[in-house]
Design a protein around this motif. Structure first.
Motif, PDB file in Angstrom:
ATOM      1  N   TYR A  16      93.158   7.518  49.364  1.00  0.00           N
ATOM      2  CA  TYR A  16      94.554   7.366  48.955  1.00  0.00           C
ATOM      3  C   TYR A  16      95.426   7.857  50.099  1.00  0.00           C
ATOM      4  CZ  TYR A  16      98.570   7.225  45.807  1.00  0.00           C
ATOM      5  OH  TYR A  16      99.778   6.922  45.220  1.00  0.00           O
ATOM      6  N   PRO A  17      96.550   7.181  50.402  1.00  0.00           N
ATOM      7  CA  PRO A  17      97.334   7.517  51.594  1.00  0.00           C
ATOM      8  C   PRO A  17      98.006   8.888  51.565  1.00  0.00           C
ATOM      9  CG  PRO A  17      98.432   5.825  50.273  1.00  0.00           C
ATOM     10  CD  PRO A  17      97.058   5.967  49.736  1.00  0.00           C
ATOM     11  N   ILE A  18      98.136   9.508  50.394  1.00  0.00           N
ATOM     12  CA  ILE A  18      98.722  10.840  50.287  1.00  0.00           C
ATOM     13  C   ILE A  18      97.637  11.801  49.822  1.00  0.00           C
ATOM     14  CG2 ILE A  18     100.506  12.256  49.189  1.00  0.00           C
ATOM     15  CD1 ILE A  18     102.070   9.691  48.659  1.00  0.00           C
ATOM     16  N   LYS A  19      97.538  12.964  50.477  1.00  0.00           N
ATOM     17  CA  LYS A  19      96.530  13.944  50.069  1.00  0.00           C
ATOM     18  C   LYS A  19      96.849  14.395  48.648  1.00  0.00           C
ATOM     19  CE  LYS A  19      94.118  18.102  51.630  1.00  0.00           C
ATOM     20  NZ  LYS A  19      92.829  17.397  51.651  1.00  0.00           N
ATOM     21  N   THR A  20      95.876  14.233  47.743  1.00  0.00           N
ATOM     22  CA  THR A  20      96.135  14.426  46.318  1.00  0.00           C
ATOM     23  C   THR A  20      94.996  15.169  45.636  1.00  0.00           C
ATOM     24  OG1 THR A  20      97.333  12.308  46.277  1.00  0.00           O
ATOM     25  CG2 THR A  20      96.706  13.249  44.161  1.00  0.00           C
ATOM     26  N   LEU A  21      95.368  16.141  44.801  1.00  0.00           N
ATOM     27  CA  LEU A  21      94.417  16.836  43.946  1.00  0.00           C
ATOM     28  C   LEU A  21      94.634  16.382  42.503  1.00  0.00           C
ATOM     29  CD1 LEU A  21      94.604  20.511  45.313  1.00  0.00           C
ATOM     30  CD2 LEU A  21      92.927  18.743  45.885  1.00  0.00           C
ATOM     31  N   MET A  22      93.557  16.327  41.742  1.00  0.00           N
ATOM     32  CA  MET A  22      93.641  15.932  40.337  1.00  0.00           C
ATOM     33  C   MET A  22      93.050  17.038  39.466  1.00  0.00           C
ATOM     34  SD  MET A  22      92.130  12.545  38.385  1.00  0.00           S
ATOM     35  CE  MET A  22      90.419  12.908  38.837  1.00  0.00           C
ATOM     36  N   PHE A  23      93.832  17.478  38.483  1.00  0.00           N
ATOM     37  CA  PHE A  23      93.398  18.500  37.539  1.00  0.00           C
ATOM     38  C   PHE A  23      93.192  17.834  36.184  1.00  0.00           C
ATOM     39  CE2 PHE A  23      95.966  20.320  40.824  1.00  0.00           C
ATOM     40  CZ  PHE A  23      95.354  21.521  41.154  1.00  0.00           C
ATOM     41  N   GLU A  24      92.027  18.028  35.602  1.00  0.00           N
ATOM     42  CA  GLU A  24      91.716  17.473  34.285  1.00  0.00           C
ATOM     43  C   GLU A  24      91.231  18.601  33.381  1.00  0.00           C
ATOM     44  OE1 GLU A  24      89.621  13.402  34.511  1.00  0.00           O
ATOM     45  OE2 GLU A  24      88.958  14.470  36.306  1.00  0.00           O
ATOM     46  N   SER A  25      91.697  18.593  32.144  1.00  0.00           N
ATOM     47  CA  SER A  25      91.253  19.634  31.233  1.00  0.00           C
ATOM     48  C   SER A  25      91.554  19.267  29.796  1.00  0.00           C
ATOM     49  CB  SER A  25      91.932  20.966  31.568  1.00  0.00           C
ATOM     50  OG  SER A  25      91.434  22.006  30.742  1.00  0.00           O
ATOM     51  N   ASN A  26      90.712  19.755  28.902  1.00  0.00           N
ATOM     52  CA  ASN A  26      91.001  19.700  27.479  1.00  0.00           C
ATOM     53  C   ASN A  26      91.577  21.032  27.005  1.00  0.00           C
ATOM     54  OD1 ASN A  26      89.920  17.030  26.987  1.00  0.00           O
ATOM     55  ND2 ASN A  26      87.940  17.935  27.449  1.00  0.00           N
ATOM     56  N   HIS A  27      91.774  21.939  27.959  1.00  0.00           N
ATOM     57  CA  HIS A  27      92.370  23.237  27.668  1.00  0.00           C
ATOM     58  C   HIS A  27      93.706  23.289  28.401  1.00  0.00           C
ATOM     59  CE1 HIS A  27      92.910  27.568  27.315  1.00  0.00           C
ATOM     60  NE2 HIS A  27      91.915  27.590  26.443  1.00  0.00           N
ATOM     61  N   PHE A  28      94.771  22.880  27.711  1.00  0.00           N
ATOM     62  CA  PHE A  28      96.067  22.684  28.354  1.00  0.00           C
ATOM     63  C   PHE A  28      96.597  23.944  29.035  1.00  0.00           C
ATOM     64  CE2 PHE A  28      96.686  18.449  27.196  1.00  0.00           C
ATOM     65  CZ  PHE A  28      96.396  18.246  25.856  1.00  0.00           C
ATOM     66  N   LYS A  29      96.520  25.076  28.353  1.00  0.00           N
ATOM     67  CA  LYS A  29      97.145  26.284  28.884  1.00  0.00           C
ATOM     68  C   LYS A  29      96.447  26.779  30.142  1.00  0.00           C
ATOM     69  CE  LYS A  29      99.909  28.054  25.175  1.00  0.00           C
ATOM     70  NZ  LYS A  29     100.447  29.264  24.533  1.00  0.00           N
ATOM     71  N   LEU A  30      95.136  26.642  30.203  1.00  0.00           N
ATOM     72  CA  LEU A  30      94.417  27.048  31.403  1.00  0.00           C
ATOM     73  C   LEU A  30      94.823  26.175  32.582  1.00  0.00           C
ATOM     74  CD1 LEU A  30      92.281  28.721  32.838  1.00  0.00           C
ATOM     75  CD2 LEU A  30      90.551  27.102  32.044  1.00  0.00           C
TER      76      LEU A  30
END
Length: 322
Positions: free
Chosen positions: A249-263
């Motif tokens: 992807y042309p922009i450096k990107t991190l993806m956060f996934e969770s079923n624990h919203f607050k964490l």
């Protein structure tokens, strides 16, 4: 560049903007005390649900303004063009779009910064507000004063996409300089409560910004970044949290996934705080009904790349894949 004075702690009520809505009565959506965000987790398997109350309220108000002729153009009929190349992006031309929709910083008689809402031509652009409530279930109050520590939901005459709204943190007496865990939590609450996979939230950070605001739109087709492969480098099996780097992807990107919203909220807020401390531009995209947060790192020259709509446009202007 505007110097930003960092405040101690995360007291939302001490960081907000000095403009008054005294005497203005608009609809108010109260989040319920019992929700996926408050429980801290979300079920992986959810049954098909009816349209949520917040989703129906938002779309009803937005379409009401569209039929009243508030917008400069019908964004649902904007011209779409396929851009040649390996990825075959699709660009949308919103003829009549104006940068006047961007909120500006003014000055009060005392010399203090004041968030200028002159871009709102009339109260018609102010749809409703959302805030925490004391009831177990969400509720809608049809007309009331805007409480402090709320989000104002507004539109402008130049929508970028269907359902395009601004979400603006509101307090009556203090300027809100930067994103913190409290404001990010309110925005995440909106994504969770809307419960619509087409709904996506955006936030753009720039050191020169005088006040924060989120933007949101509805997309029937996922954005390009959501199609990209990812390399996972952190997994917490017990908490259901995963952090990945988006590949190709042309922009450096991190993806956060969770079923624990607050964490996930705590982790993203802490990273954003560190980036702000280093004056690094970044953008956020909240999708998948709040379960995914994309963090885009704008590592170029700050002076050259600082722009209120930079992140939103870089993420969504070339927004769909054929």
């Amino acid at each position: 560049m505007v110097t930003v004075d960092q405040l101690q702690g995360d007291d939302f009520s001490k960081q907000c903007s000095p403009f008054s809505l005294k005497g203005v009565r608009i609809p108010l959506y109260h989040f319920g005390c019992i929700s996926g965000l408050d429980d801290g987790s979300a079920s992986l398997e959810e049954e098909e649900e009816e349209q949520s109350l917040l989703d129906s309220v938002l779309l009803a108000h937005w379409e009401d303004r569209m039929w009243k002729g508030l917008f400069r153009y019908d964004v649902t009929t904007s011209e779409i063009k396929v851009i040649g190349g390996r990825r075959k992006f699709i660009a949308q031309l919103n003829e009549g779009w104006s940068k006047d929709c961007i909120p500006k910083l003014g000055r009060s008689k005392t010399g203090r910064g004041v968030f200028d809402f002159g871009w709102m031509d009339s109260q018609e652009e102010l749809l409703f507000s959302v805030a925490r409530g004391g009831q177990s279930r969400p509720e809608l109050v049809l007309a009331t004063d805007v409480p402090d520590s709320a989000l104002l939901i507004t539109v402008n005459a130049s929508p970028v996409e269907y359902g395009h709204v601004f979400l603006i943190p509101y307090c009556s007496n203090i300027l809100y300089h930067f994103l913190d865990a409290k404001s990010l939590e309110l925005a995440l609450c909106v994504a969770v409560e809307v419960k619509n996979y087409s709904f996506r939230l955006f936030y753009d950070y720039s050191p020169s910004a005088s006040h924060i605001y989120f933007q949101a739109c509805y997309f029937q087709i996922p954005l390009p970044v959501e199609f990209m492969p990812s390399d996972t480098f952190f997994v917490d099996g017990q908490k259901g949290t995963c952090i990945s780097s988006v590949a190709d992807y042309p922009i450096k990107t991190l993806m956060f996934e969770s079923n624990h919203f607050k964490l996930m909220l705590e982790v993203v807020a802490e990273i954003c705080s560190c980036l702000r401390g280093k004056l690094i531009l970044y953008n956020l995209l909240i999708s998948d009904r709040g379960r995914k947060i994309f963090l885009f790192l704008q590592l170029g020259n700050v002076e050259a790349t600082s722009c209120s709509h930079q992140g939103l446009h870089s993420i969504m202007l070339l927004k769909r894949l054929c």
